[in-house]
Design an enzyme around this catalytic site. Structure first.
Site, PDB file in Angstrom:
ATOM      1  N   ALA A 289       0.115  10.047  -9.347  1.00  0.00           N
ATOM      2  CA  ALA A 289       0.930   8.868  -9.631  1.00  0.00           C
ATOM      3  C   ALA A 289       0.113   7.581  -9.584  1.00  0.00           C
ATOM      4  O   ALA A 289       0.150   6.777 -10.528  1.00  0.00           O
ATOM      5  CB  ALA A 289       2.094   8.803  -8.643  1.00  0.00           C
TER       6      ALA A 289
ATOM      7  N   LYS B  50      -2.189  -2.543   6.401  1.00  0.00           N
ATOM      8  CA  LYS B  50      -1.515  -1.419   5.739  1.00  0.00           C
ATOM      9  C   LYS B  50      -1.282  -0.280   6.741  1.00  0.00           C
ATOM     10  O   LYS B  50      -0.221   0.368   6.744  1.00  0.00           O
ATOM     11  CB  LYS B  50      -2.382  -0.933   4.572  1.00  0.00           C
ATOM     12  CG  LYS B  50      -1.810   0.266   3.797  1.00  0.00           C
ATOM     13  CD  LYS B  50      -0.706  -0.152   2.856  1.00  0.00           C
ATOM     14  CE  LYS B  50      -0.107   1.048   2.093  1.00  0.00           C
ATOM     15  NZ  LYS B  50      -1.057   1.636   1.147  1.00  0.00           N
TER      16      LYS B  50
END
Length: 325
Positions: A10, A204
């Site tokens: 993806a 993150k």
């Protein structure tokens, strides 16, 4: 500029399609029905920013691509040690490897400076197996702030975000980083070159280290975890311990725990990548997300009891998944 995307799932297919749209010579390395669909129909991108299709060369043989300027690594980090046959035919003297991974990268202490300079992190580079395949001097770090999913073979659904922050381990703003950044921006993506990408890595990681394992253990979505008071408390403690490790290693991520959790809650009923892997019977990518930070806590002398507890339980879950796979 010639780019090979190794692991064109993806994220990889999305980046490859954007670079192709910018005029780069792009090659996607994939397999199975996904490869067949991209060969026949190209990469079909469905996005709130507009749908489009990129007719990109796709193959399952790295030898068909040959040496490139940049390798964009879209594989899970737990596949890096075994990716030699996919990467080696793509390398020449100046080829960079841009690893779009979550968690602590294998190059973390490469040209870091200070007392830990050059230290290997066993959790992410066991026995030097990853460094042997992906030499640290080739590494360009990449922190992904985009969310994508495969709606079907060859079909990428872009959910949100277009930012791919990149940076050199030695904190320089290099020519190779600028070249890749310019191509990404020409393809419609954000790609800032960060002088110290390690701060982005920790920002993150605050979400990944907490939400990912907890979601796999509970099968809960982002919103559900944020709204459950006791679980939210565990997540807050995991984040606080993670920040303490980052600070002990001279990183100062500029984000509060409250802001990080609020952002996660806004994502809604999204299943983390770790939960999706669990549901598909795939190996869980927890070494770089959780075990590595526990290891770094030991190196830096920081107490992380909550992280250690969740890591122990998650490791048992990961072992069961690996056996089933």
């Amino acid at each position: 500029m010639k780019v090979a995307v190794v692991g064109a799932g993806a994220i990889g297919a999305y980046v490859g399609a954007a670079l192709h749209r910018a005029g780069a010579d792009v090659h996607l390395l994939a397999r199975g029905p996904h490869l067949a669909a991209m060969r026949q129909h190209g990469v079909q991108v469905h996005s709130p920013r507009g749908d489009w299709t990129a007719r990109v060369h796709a193959t399952d043989r790295a030898e068909d691509i040959g040496p490139v300027d940049h390798v964009f690594l879209g594989l899970k980090a737990n596949s890096y040690a075994a990716c030699g046959p996919l990467v080696e035919p793509l390398l020449q003297d100046h080829t960079s490897v841009i690893a779009a991974q979550n968690g602590i990268p294998w190059w973390y202490f490469h040209r870091h400076g200070g007392p830990h300079d050059g230290k290997r992190i066993e959790s992410v580079d066991p026995g030097g197996a990853v460094s042997a395949v992906l030499p640290q001097e080739r590494a360009i770090g990449c922190v992904v702030y985009a969310a994508t999913e495969l709606d079907g073979p060859g079909v990428v659904r872009h959910i949100e975000g277009t930012r791919f922050s990149i940076g050199e381990p030695d904190r320089s703003v290099s020519k190779r980083c600028l070249e890749f950044s310019e191509a990404m921006q020409a393809g419609g993506l954000k790609c800032p070159v960060e002088p110290d990408l390690r701060n982005d890595i920790w920002i993150k990681l605050l979400g990944n280290i907490s939400f990912n394992p907890i979601s796999a253990l509970t099968r809960a979505t982002m919103r559900e975890m944020c709204l459950h008071d006791s679980t939210r408390g565990v997540i807050e403690q995991m984040m606080a311990e993670t920040l303490a490790v980052a600070e002990a290693l001279d990183c100062r991520p500029e984000i509060s725990i409250e802001r990080r959790i609020a952002g996660a809650e806004r994502v809604g009923d999204h299943r983390t990548s770790t939960l999706q892997d669990l549901e598909k019977g795939k190996p869980l990518e927890l070494d770089v997300l959780l075990s590595a930070v526990v290891e770094l806590a030991g190196i830096s002398g920081v107490e992380v009891p909550t992280l250690r507890t969740v890591a122990a339980i998650s490791d048992l879950l990961a072992q069961g998944t690996a056996v089933a796979a």
